[in-house]
Each structure stands twice: as structure tokens, then as C-alpha cells.
Motif scaffolding. Sequence first.
Motif, PDB file in Angstrom:
ATOM      1  N   THR A   1       0.814  -1.214   0.000  1.00  0.00           N
ATOM      2  CA  THR A   1       0.000   0.000   0.000  1.00  0.00           C
ATOM      3  C   THR A   1       0.846   1.261   0.000  1.00  0.00           C
ATOM      4  N   GLY A   2       2.114   1.137   0.397  1.00  0.00           N
ATOM      5  CA  GLY A   2       2.972   2.303   0.459  1.00  0.00           C
ATOM      6  C   GLY A   2       2.797   3.121   1.715  1.00  0.00           C
ATOM      7  N   ARG A   3       1.836   2.770   2.536  1.00  0.00           N
ATOM      8  CA  ARG A   3       1.573   3.542   3.742  1.00  0.00           C
ATOM      9  C   ARG A   3       2.655   3.334   4.781  1.00  0.00           C
ATOM     10  N   CYS A   4       2.967   4.425   5.467  1.00  0.00           N
ATOM     11  CA  CYS A   4       3.962   4.355   6.530  1.00  0.00           C
ATOM     12  C   CYS A   4       3.296   3.882   7.807  1.00  0.00           C
ATOM     13  N   HIS A   5       3.923   2.941   8.487  1.00  0.00           N
ATOM     14  CA  HIS A   5       3.380   2.512   9.780  1.00  0.00           C
ATOM     15  C   HIS A   5       4.270   2.956  10.930  1.00  0.00           C
ATOM     16  N   GLY A   6       5.014   4.024  10.707  1.00  0.00           N
ATOM     17  CA  GLY A   6       5.795   4.607  11.796  1.00  0.00           C
ATOM     18  C   GLY A   6       4.932   5.524  12.640  1.00  0.00           C
ATOM     19  N   MET A   7       5.528   6.020  13.732  1.00  0.00           N
ATOM     20  CA  MET A   7       4.823   6.965  14.602  1.00  0.00           C
ATOM     21  C   MET A   7       5.508   8.318  14.488  1.00  0.00           C
ATOM     22  N   MET A   8       4.726   9.347  14.633  1.00  0.00           N
ATOM     23  CA  MET A   8       5.291  10.689  14.579  1.00  0.00           C
ATOM     24  C   MET A   8       4.722  11.548  15.700  1.00  0.00           C
TER      25      MET A   8
ATOM     26  N   GLY B   1       2.604  14.161  17.453  1.00  0.00           N
ATOM     27  CA  GLY B   1       1.347  14.861  17.243  1.00  0.00           C
ATOM     28  C   GLY B   1       1.285  16.098  18.122  1.00  0.00           C
ATOM     29  N   ASP B   2       0.180  16.273  18.810  1.00  0.00           N
ATOM     30  CA  ASP B   2       0.038  17.442  19.666  1.00  0.00           C
ATOM     31  C   ASP B   2       1.008  17.374  20.837  1.00  0.00           C
ATOM     32  N   PRO B   3       1.545  18.503  21.245  1.00  0.00           N
ATOM     33  CA  PRO B   3       2.421  18.514  22.424  1.00  0.00           C
ATOM     34  C   PRO B   3       1.649  18.134  23.673  1.00  0.00           C
ATOM     35  N   LEU B   4       2.286  17.357  24.522  1.00  0.00           N
ATOM     36  CA  LEU B   4       1.649  16.920  25.771  1.00  0.00           C
ATOM     37  C   LEU B   4       2.180  17.686  26.975  1.00  0.00           C
ATOM     38  N   LYS B   5       3.473  17.952  26.987  1.00  0.00           N
ATOM     39  CA  LYS B   5       4.098  18.597  28.141  1.00  0.00           C
ATOM     40  C   LYS B   5       4.956  19.752  27.652  1.00  0.00           C
TER      41      LYS B   5
ATOM     42  N   GLN C   1       2.144  10.559  20.497  1.00  0.00           N
ATOM     43  CA  GLN C   1       2.615   9.780  19.357  1.00  0.00           C
ATOM     44  C   GLN C   1       1.418   9.346  18.515  1.00  0.00           C
ATOM     45  N   VAL C   2       1.407   9.781  17.284  1.00  0.00           N
ATOM     46  CA  VAL C   2       0.293   9.454  16.401  1.00  0.00           C
ATOM     47  C   VAL C   2       0.838   8.713  15.184  1.00  0.00           C
ATOM     48  N   PRO C   3      -0.001   7.901  14.544  1.00  0.00           N
ATOM     49  CA  PRO C   3       0.474   7.190  13.352  1.00  0.00           C
ATOM     50  C   PRO C   3       0.882   8.174  12.275  1.00  0.00           C
ATOM     51  N   CYS C   4       1.949   7.841  11.583  1.00  0.00           N
ATOM     52  CA  CYS C   4       2.446   8.708  10.527  1.00  0.00           C
ATOM     53  C   CYS C   4       1.388   8.823   9.423  1.00  0.00           C
ATOM     54  N   THR C   5       1.228  10.021   8.919  1.00  0.00           N
ATOM     55  CA  THR C   5       0.201  10.253   7.898  1.00  0.00           C
ATOM     56  C   THR C   5       0.709  10.000   6.480  1.00  0.00           C
TER      57      THR C   5
END
Length: 104
Positions: free
Chosen positions: A50-57, A59-63, A75-79
Motif C-alpha cells: 500500500t505504500g503507507r507508513c506505519h511509523g509513529m510521529m 502529534g500534539d504537544p503533551l508537556k 505519538q500518532v500514526p504517521c500520515t
Amino acid sequence: MDPISILVGVGAVLLGQAIGYVQGRHHRAPKPIQAICGCGHGMSMHNAETGRCHGMMNGDPLKYDSDKEPTAYKQVPCTCQRYVGPLPIDQVFSPPLLPPSDSR
Ligand SMILES: [Zn+2]
Ligand SMILES: [Zn+2]
């Protein structure tokens, strides 16, 4: 002539040839390409079909620290939908590392 100086001389010649050989090879060898996608993840993180990335990137800052700089991110799935980085040619063709043995 004493045998030690002959050996040293021969050794120096062989060493010089070896260095020249290695340098020559090094000069001609293509630069290793880092297979990193535009999303920052390696090619292996992308699904081959599929070519989709299954890494994590990040997302919104938490701290935040005292300077209001984010120190931790959700940490959100890479888009990334498709690997767009360089293709490592040596992985595609995988040339034999040893010279052919049937050239006698
Ligand atoms: Zn990607
Ligand atoms: Zn990615």
C-alpha cells in the motif's frame, strides 16, 4: 642482501598496491544512499503493497517545560501515504559481493 630487508621491501610494495586498490575501489563505489522518506521514516517502515507508513510521529504537544517549549508529544500514526525517498540501488539489484568463481 639480508632476507629481512627483502621481506620489508616486498611488504611495502604489496601494501602500496593494496592501498591503491582500496582507494581506487572507494573512488568508484557509489555513495550509499540513505533510504529515508520525506516523512522521516525509513523505507522499511512503509508497507510494500500500500505504500503507507506505519511509523509513529509527533502529534500534539503533551508537556511543556518552563520556557513553554514542548518536551513531549502525543505519538500518532504517521500520515505518510507513500514512500518518496531515494531508492537504494544496492538493495534493488543486490550485486554479488564475491567475484565469479567459474572464470578459470
Ligand atoms: Zn513516508
Ligand atoms: Zn512515516
